[in-house]
Every structure is written in structure tokens, then in C-alpha cells.
Motif scaffolding. Structure first.
Motif, PDB file in Angstrom:
ATOM      1  N   SER A 141       0.810  -1.213   0.000  1.00 11.98           N
ATOM      2  CA  SER A 141       0.000   0.000   0.000  1.00 11.98           C
ATOM      3  C   SER A 141       0.848   1.271   0.000  1.00 11.98           C
ATOM      4  N   VAL A 142       2.040   1.207   0.574  1.00 13.25           N
ATOM      5  CA  VAL A 142       2.831   2.408   0.805  1.00 13.25           C
ATOM      6  C   VAL A 142       4.014   2.540  -0.156  1.00 13.25           C
ATOM      7  N   SER A 143       4.649   1.442  -0.515  1.00 14.38           N
ATOM      8  CA  SER A 143       5.896   1.488  -1.277  1.00 14.38           C
ATOM      9  C   SER A 143       5.662   1.967  -2.703  1.00 14.38           C
ATOM     10  N   ILE A 144       6.278   3.085  -3.048  1.00 14.27           N
ATOM     11  CA  ILE A 144       6.090   3.663  -4.377  1.00 14.27           C
ATOM     12  C   ILE A 144       6.721   2.799  -5.467  1.00 14.27           C
ATOM     13  N   GLU A 145       7.630   1.900  -5.083  1.00 13.65           N
ATOM     14  CA  GLU A 145       8.237   1.013  -6.070  1.00 13.65           C
ATOM     15  C   GLU A 145       7.188   0.163  -6.786  1.00 13.65           C
ATOM     16  N   LEU A 146       6.052  -0.100  -6.109  1.00 10.76           N
ATOM     17  CA  LEU A 146       5.005  -0.938  -6.698  1.00 10.76           C
ATOM     18  C   LEU A 146       4.037  -0.134  -7.561  1.00 10.76           C
ATOM     19  N   ARG A 147       4.114   1.196  -7.490  1.00 14.46           N
ATOM     20  CA  ARG A 147       3.177   2.006  -8.270  1.00 14.46           C
ATOM     21  C   ARG A 147       3.408   1.796  -9.771  1.00 14.46           C
ATOM     22  N   GLY A 148       2.349   1.421 -10.472  1.00 10.87           N
ATOM     23  CA  GLY A 148       2.431   1.222 -11.913  1.00 10.87           C
ATOM     24  C   GLY A 148       3.224   0.006 -12.340  1.00 10.87           C
ATOM     25  N   ALA A 149       3.545  -0.891 -11.391  1.00 12.36           N
ATOM     26  CA  ALA A 149       4.337  -2.077 -11.728  1.00 12.36           C
ATOM     27  C   ALA A 149       3.443  -3.142 -12.356  1.00 12.36           C
ATOM     28  N   PRO A 150       3.688  -3.551 -13.595  1.00 16.24           N
ATOM     29  CA  PRO A 150       2.852  -4.569 -14.241  1.00 16.24           C
ATOM     30  C   PRO A 150       3.303  -5.978 -13.882  1.00 16.24           C
ATOM     31  N   TRP A 151       2.451  -6.951 -14.155  1.00 17.98           N
ATOM     32  CA  TRP A 151       2.827  -8.361 -14.043  1.00 17.98           C
ATOM     33  C   TRP A 151       2.758  -8.993 -15.429  1.00 17.98           C
ATOM     34  N   ILE A 152       1.605  -9.554 -15.781  1.00 16.21           N
ATOM     35  CA  ILE A 152       1.438 -10.146 -17.112  1.00 16.21           C
ATOM     36  C   ILE A 152       0.048  -9.791 -17.639  1.00 16.21           C
ATOM     37  N   TRP A 160      -3.303  -8.820 -18.377  1.00 17.63           N
ATOM     38  CA  TRP A 160      -4.233  -7.764 -17.970  1.00 17.63           C
ATOM     39  C   TRP A 160      -3.805  -7.039 -16.696  1.00 17.63           C
ATOM     40  N   ILE A 161      -2.811  -7.543 -15.983  1.00 21.66           N
ATOM     41  CA  ILE A 161      -2.363  -6.912 -14.736  1.00 21.66           C
ATOM     42  C   ILE A 161      -1.346  -5.830 -15.094  1.00 21.66           C
ATOM     43  N   LYS A 162      -1.812  -4.589 -15.168  1.00 23.01           N
ATOM     44  CA  LYS A 162      -0.954  -3.477 -15.560  1.00 23.01           C
ATOM     45  C   LYS A 162      -0.388  -2.699 -14.377  1.00 23.01           C
ATOM     46  N   ASP A 163      -1.013  -2.840 -13.200  1.00 20.49           N
ATOM     47  CA  ASP A 163      -0.564  -2.090 -12.022  1.00 20.49           C
ATOM     48  C   ASP A 163      -0.865  -2.915 -10.782  1.00 20.49           C
ATOM     49  N   LEU A 164       0.171  -3.470 -10.179  1.00 23.83           N
ATOM     50  CA  LEU A 164       0.006  -4.325  -9.001  1.00 23.83           C
ATOM     51  C   LEU A 164      -0.426  -3.556  -7.769  1.00 23.83           C
ATOM     52  N   MET A 206     -14.251  -8.959  -0.716  1.00 25.10           N
ATOM     53  CA  MET A 206     -13.269  -8.094  -0.068  1.00 25.10           C
ATOM     54  C   MET A 206     -12.095  -7.811  -1.008  1.00 25.10           C
ATOM     55  N   PHE A 207     -11.639  -8.818  -1.735  1.00 26.23           N
ATOM     56  CA  PHE A 207     -10.467  -8.671  -2.589  1.00 26.23           C
ATOM     57  C   PHE A 207     -10.786  -8.012  -3.927  1.00 26.23           C
ATOM     58  N   LEU A 208     -12.044  -7.755  -4.198  1.00 26.40           N
ATOM     59  CA  LEU A 208     -12.376  -7.024  -5.422  1.00 26.40           C
ATOM     60  C   LEU A 208     -11.804  -5.614  -5.399  1.00 26.40           C
ATOM     61  N   TRP A 209     -11.608  -5.045  -4.199  1.00 27.94           N
ATOM     62  CA  TRP A 209     -11.139  -3.663  -4.065  1.00 27.94           C
ATOM     63  C   TRP A 209      -9.741  -3.590  -3.450  1.00 27.94           C
ATOM     64  N   VAL A 210      -9.041  -4.700  -3.422  1.00 28.54           N
ATOM     65  CA  VAL A 210      -7.694  -4.753  -2.847  1.00 28.54           C
ATOM     66  C   VAL A 210      -6.676  -4.764  -3.985  1.00 28.54           C
ATOM     67  N   GLN A 211      -5.469  -4.267  -3.710  1.00 27.50           N
ATOM     68  CA  GLN A 211      -4.423  -4.250  -4.720  1.00 27.50           C
ATOM     69  C   GLN A 211      -4.238  -5.649  -5.315  1.00 27.50           C
ATOM     70  N   SER A 212      -4.059  -5.708  -6.631  1.00 29.55           N
ATOM     71  CA  SER A 212      -3.889  -6.996  -7.303  1.00 29.55           C
ATOM     72  C   SER A 212      -2.613  -7.693  -6.831  1.00 29.55           C
ATOM     73  N   GLY A 213      -1.615  -6.916  -6.380  1.00 25.81           N
ATOM     74  CA  GLY A 213      -0.401  -7.521  -5.843  1.00 25.81           C
ATOM     75  C   GLY A 213      -0.676  -8.325  -4.589  1.00 25.81           C
ATOM     76  N   LEU A 214      -1.553  -7.810  -3.717  1.00 33.41           N
ATOM     77  CA  LEU A 214      -1.908  -8.539  -2.496  1.00 33.41           C
ATOM     78  C   LEU A 214      -2.755  -9.757  -2.830  1.00 33.41           C
ATOM     79  N   THR A 215      -3.659  -9.621  -3.807  1.00 33.71           N
ATOM     80  CA  THR A 215      -4.463 -10.765  -4.232  1.00 33.71           C
ATOM     81  C   THR A 215      -3.568 -11.853  -4.816  1.00 33.71           C
ATOM     82  N   LEU A 216      -2.560 -11.443  -5.583  1.00 37.22           N
ATOM     83  CA  LEU A 216      -1.608 -12.406  -6.144  1.00 37.22           C
ATOM     84  C   LEU A 216      -0.872 -13.136  -5.031  1.00 37.22           C
ATOM     85  N   TYR A 217      -0.491 -12.416  -4.000  1.00 36.36           N
ATOM     86  CA  TYR A 217       0.171 -13.056  -2.849  1.00 36.36           C
ATOM     87  C   TYR A 217      -0.744 -14.093  -2.205  1.00 36.36           C
ATOM     88  N   TRP A 218      -2.013 -13.709  -1.970  1.00 31.89           N
ATOM     89  CA  TRP A 218      -2.946 -14.606  -1.288  1.00 31.89           C
ATOM     90  C   TRP A 218      -3.242 -15.837  -2.141  1.00 31.89           C
TER      91      TRP A 218
END
Length: 519
Positions: free
Chosen positions: A404-415, A417-421, A469-481
């Protein structure tokens, strides 16, 4: 006149050259004596653009304000540099770097003043004099960091007027929908940064602090006092948005120091840039209660990313490592639940024996005594199934804070459709939350349970709750879970094969067969 200024006030539009040496914002000298007996003003409105390798700042000579501040290293969805100043709010509420005095008439005159302005490379000097009011502003932009110095003088009828500089008209990443919950006023008290959220402000608050500013999730605008603490006021303004609803924005004013320029940091909440501007600013980055976990997780994630090159795969690899380290806890949890499952018939017998007694009956204490004796006889720890799970929860919350806080993750894509984790999935039916819910159902089916059938059915509702709940959570956290669930399924298969009652029975049968053959 302004020191080092030219007598020719015509503005020449040229691009700032690439920095060859560091231009310190401390090099801005205080503004010299004003011109109380002259009329100095520009004939027309114009914008002065200062272009540096890091950002592009636009200063308007009307009011001598900052109208635009674009960061080149951070882009919006279309790949354009992001804007940190909300244009609609600025037009309706006023712009950053406006001067106020507490005198409404004088404040209005300063806001509308047509300053005579000059730009020389990364330096903008402005001057205005009319009807006994004389004001001067000097901005010295640092091309090698996200900061600039801001010096002013203001007199009326030849006498100095105490005044403050204002940050107003909104602040934050304009490429995403603003979230009031993530917009705060930040101020430093005795070396510690404290926050006042936009939502919580009911009336103007007064502080005397060494630094103060405004922030959103990833970016910061901060006034830095050169010497002693300065008086600061924090409040909010409202204007009517395009939908007809009231929109609130932060309003922060800081008293201008008399001797030295005020330093202003406007940029990312990145440890490197913050420490370069002012070492104590690093403490602005706050991970909340689980900072002691979030910071090591970020270090590990950045280390993995230095090799993987993609934050999505880095999160997956970090999740694998975390689950590997926590596997002994998971194993202990599952073995404990299996042991509890074995003694369920005896526990049911005890519960039926005492079920007719009232809850206030002293004999019910005997039930607890006999159950504890049953646990002891079979070597079962009643907390064995819960405690390891509780130990894993801080890791989840620490990762949530880190993402939620680390700017390094801002705009970071995965694969794909995931354009911003750092943002939720923007699909009609988000794929990762659905896969996560399905994996939870599979995991529940594989996991031994000690609850009765009615409670087991209630547990099946949990995946649905987590899905929403995870519909509105960062996709990076959903990927972790999701990754953690998939690893859990694999671990559960392993546990069921080698530590379950069926596995014990198979092992005993094999031992008996071997003993029979040996005879």
C-alpha cells in the motif's frame, strides 16, 4: 530589486539545460528591498515553464503561484508524466504558493496581482508593486532533486507585513481517482511525523512545527523550515464538483521565515530522494503497526526484483519463500487439528453428558476439567491449531502495508491484464479474486476440521466473503494470497499423504506385512 535579477523583465521561453553540477536550493539569496513608491506589474498573464531532468514546473505570474508540477519518472495510464496539482480545484480554490496575511482585502489583491516575472534557467523571480503594496517572490528549482527554495518579501506603505505561504487547491496523483482516505496533512513534532486526515478535519488546527505539508498515497509536498519551527495552520476547503457534490481539499499555510528561504519538497515518497532533500524526511514513509515486518519484506522484494525484473514474479517468489519458512507452523497446525479430529467422539460424549446442565451450574466446571484431562491423555494442544495461524497474520498485514505504501510498486505490471500491481483489477469480473476464492474452497475441502457440520457449512461462506473483499484490494496482495493458497494446497496434499490418519494406517499395515514376511 531582486538580487542577481535583470533590469529587463521580459520572459524568454527556453529549455533548461541538463544539469552539469548540483544547484543547491540553499543558493537562493533573500530578496532585497522592495519598491514601495513604484508601480510594477506585468501587462499580460503568462506561464513560466521550468524544465528539469526530473520534473516540469509551471509558474503563473498571476499571483506568482505554482500551477503545474509534472514528474517525468512517473507516468499515467497513457504514459504521460503525472500531474500532482489538481487543475479544477486550483481554478476554483486557488493555487499553491499563494501568499496570505489575514487581511482579506490584501489577500485578494495578492492573489490577483500581475507579477512582472523573469526566468533564468532554473530560477524564477517575480515582482509586483501597486497602491503602496509591494511583493516579491523568488523560486530556485533544484534540477537534481524534487525540491526548490521559495523566498518572499511583502510590504505595505513601506512597512513589512507578516505573511504565510499556502498549499491549496488539491495535491496528489491526478492519474487515478482521488481517495480522501489517503490524503493527509503531515507535520513534524519533535522529530516524529504525525498525520491529520482530510476526512477528520472539522475546523482549522494550529501547530508550530519544523516542517509541514500534504500527501497522498505515494507523493508528498512539504514545507521545510530553514531554522526554528514556524507557525502552521491546517484546514480544508470545499468546492462543487462536476457531479454537483461538494469536494474537499486540504488547505495548509506556513508562516514565511524572515531570514532564509523556505525549502519545498514536491515529489515521490522514495527513500533515496527524501534522504537527499532532508535525511529526516525518510520517516514520512509510514507502514503503520506492522512496519517491523513491512520493511524487511520490502527489502526482500526489491532484492528478488533485482534478479527477476518483474514485481509480479517477485511477489510469487517471495510468497514461496515465506510459505517455505512457515511450513513447520502449518504442519504443526494441521497435525494438531488431526489429533483433535481423532478425539472428537470422546469430546462429543462428554458434551452430551453435561448438556442438560445450566450454564450457571457449578458442575459444568467438571466438563472443562475432563476435557483438559482428555487432551492430556492424547497429547493434544487445544491451541495448537490456532496459534500457528495467528503467527502468520502479521506477515499478511505487513505485506498489505508494504504494497500500500511502497512507491516502487506504483504502476508495476505483471502479465497480460495486470498493468498495475498497486491497484485492483479493472475488469468486469476480476480474475485473480475469483481464482483466489476457488483455491480457498479447494483448500477447505482438503483440510481436516474439528467443527460440526453446521459450522462447516458456515465456513464455506468465507471464500465468498473474501472474494468481495479482494475485489477492491491491490492486485499484488491478491496475487500473494492466491499464490499462498496454491502453495497451501500442495503442502496440504503432502501433509495428508504422510501425516494424516490414513497415512498412519497405511504405514502400520506396511509394517505388519513386513513383519509377517520376516516370520
Amino acid at each position: 530589486m531582486i538580487p542577481d535579477g535583470k533590469t529587463d523583465y521580459s520572459c524568454i521561453s527556453v529549455q533548461a539545460p541538463a544539469a552539469t553540477a548540483k544547484t543547491s536550493v540553499e543558493s537562493a539569496k533573500p530578496i532585497g528591498p522592495p519598491h514601495p513608491d513604484q508601480t510594477i506589474r506585468a501587462e499580460k498573464a503568462e506561464d513560466l515553464v521550468v524544465d528539469t531532468p526530473l520534473y516540469t514546473a509551471t509558474v503563473s505570474n498571476i499571483g506568482g503561484v505554482l500551477k503545474s508540477y509534472r514528474l517525468k519518472a512517473y507516468s499515467d495510464a497513457e504514459g504521460h508524466p503525472i500531474e500532482l496539482i489538481e487543475q479544477n480545484a486550483g481554478n476554483k480554490l486557488g493555487w499553491p504558493l499563494t501568499l496570505i496575511t489575514g487581511d482579506p482585502t490584501l489577500d485578494e489583491a495578492l492573489a490577483k496581482a500581475s507579477f512582472l516575472a523573469q526566468r533564468e534557467r532554473n530560477r524564477v523571480s517575480m515582482e509586483f508593486a501597486s497602491n503602496g503594496v509591494s511583493a516579491q517572490k523568488l523560486l530556485q528549482f533544484d534540477p537534481q532533486n524534487y525540491e526548490f527554495s521559495f523566498a518572499t518579501t511583502l510590504t505595505k506603505d513601506g512597512k513589512s507585513v507578516s505573511h504565510a505561504v499556502v498549499w491549496q487547491g488539491g495535491f496528489g496523483d491526478q492519474s487515478i481517482t482521488p481517495d480522501p482516505a489517503k490524503r493527509n496533512a503531515v507535520y513534524e513534532v519533535e522529530g516524529t511525523f504525525k498525520r491529520t486526515s482530510l476526512r477528520s478535519i472539522k475546523e482549522t488546527q494550529d501547530f508550530t512545527v519544523a516542517s509541514a505539508g500534504v500527501e497522498d498515497q505515494y507523493f508528498l509536498a512539504m514545507f521545510l523550515s530553514p531554522e526554528s519551527p514556524i507557525p502552521v495552520k491546517i484546514g480544508k476547503q470545499e468546492f462543487t464538483g462536476a457531479d454537483g457534490k461538494a469536494v474537499a481539499e486540504l488547505h495548509l499555510s506556513a508562516r514565511m521565515p524572515d531570514s532564509k528561504p523556505l525549502r519545498v519538497y514536491v515529489g515521490p515518497k522514495d527513500r533515496q530522494w527524501l534522504s537527499t532533500a532532508e535525511p529526516r524526511l525518510v520517516s514520512v514513509i509510514s507502514y503503520g503497526w506492522f512496519e517491523f515486518i513491512a520493511r524487511p519484506l520490502l527489502f526482500c522484494l526489491l532484492f528478488i526484483h533485482s534478479y527477476a525484473g518483474n514485481f509480479g514474479w517477485s511477489i510469487i517468489l517471495l510468497t514461496l519463500a515465506i510459505n517455505f519458512l512457515l511450513f513447520p507452523l502449518r504442519l504443526k497446525q494441521q497435525v494438531s487439528m488431526q489429533q483433535m479430529q481423532k478425539i472428537q467422539p470422546q469430546m462429543k460424549t462428554l458434551q452430551d453428558k453435561y448438556k442438560k446442565l445450566k450454564s450457571t451450574d457449578p458442575k459444568r466446571a467438571q466438563l472443562q476439567t475432563e476435557m483438559m484431562q482428555l487432551y492430556k491423555e492424547h497429547g493434544v494442544n487445544p491451541m495448537g491449531g490456532c496459534f500457528p495461524l495467528l503467527l502468520q497474520m502479521p506477515v499478511f498485514f505487513g505485506l498489505y502495508s508494504m504494497l500500500s505504501v511502497s512507491i516502487e510498486l506504483r504502476g508495476a505490471p505483471w502479465i497480460l491484464w495486470i498493468k498495475d500491481l498497486s491497484q485492483p483489477e479493472h475488469l468486469f469480473l476480476p480474475i485473480l479474486p475469483v481464482l483466489m476464492a476457488v483455491s480457498m474452497i479447494i483448500q477447505q475441502k482438503m483440510t481436516p476440521t474439528t467443527v460440526d457440520p453446521a459450522q462447516a457449512k458456515m465456513m464455506m461462506i468465507m471464500p465468498v466473503m473474501f472474494l468481495f473483499m479482494f475485489l477492491w484490494v491491490q492486485s499484488g496482495l491478491t496475487l500473494y494470497w492466491l499464490t499462498s493458497n496454491m502453495v497451501g494446497i500442495g503442502q496440504q496434499f503432502f501433509i495428508n499423504k504422510y501425516w494424516s490418519p490414513r497415512a498412519d494406517k497405511k504405514l502400520r499395515d506396511r509394517s505388519k506385512s513386513k513383519e509377517a514376511r520376516d516370520k
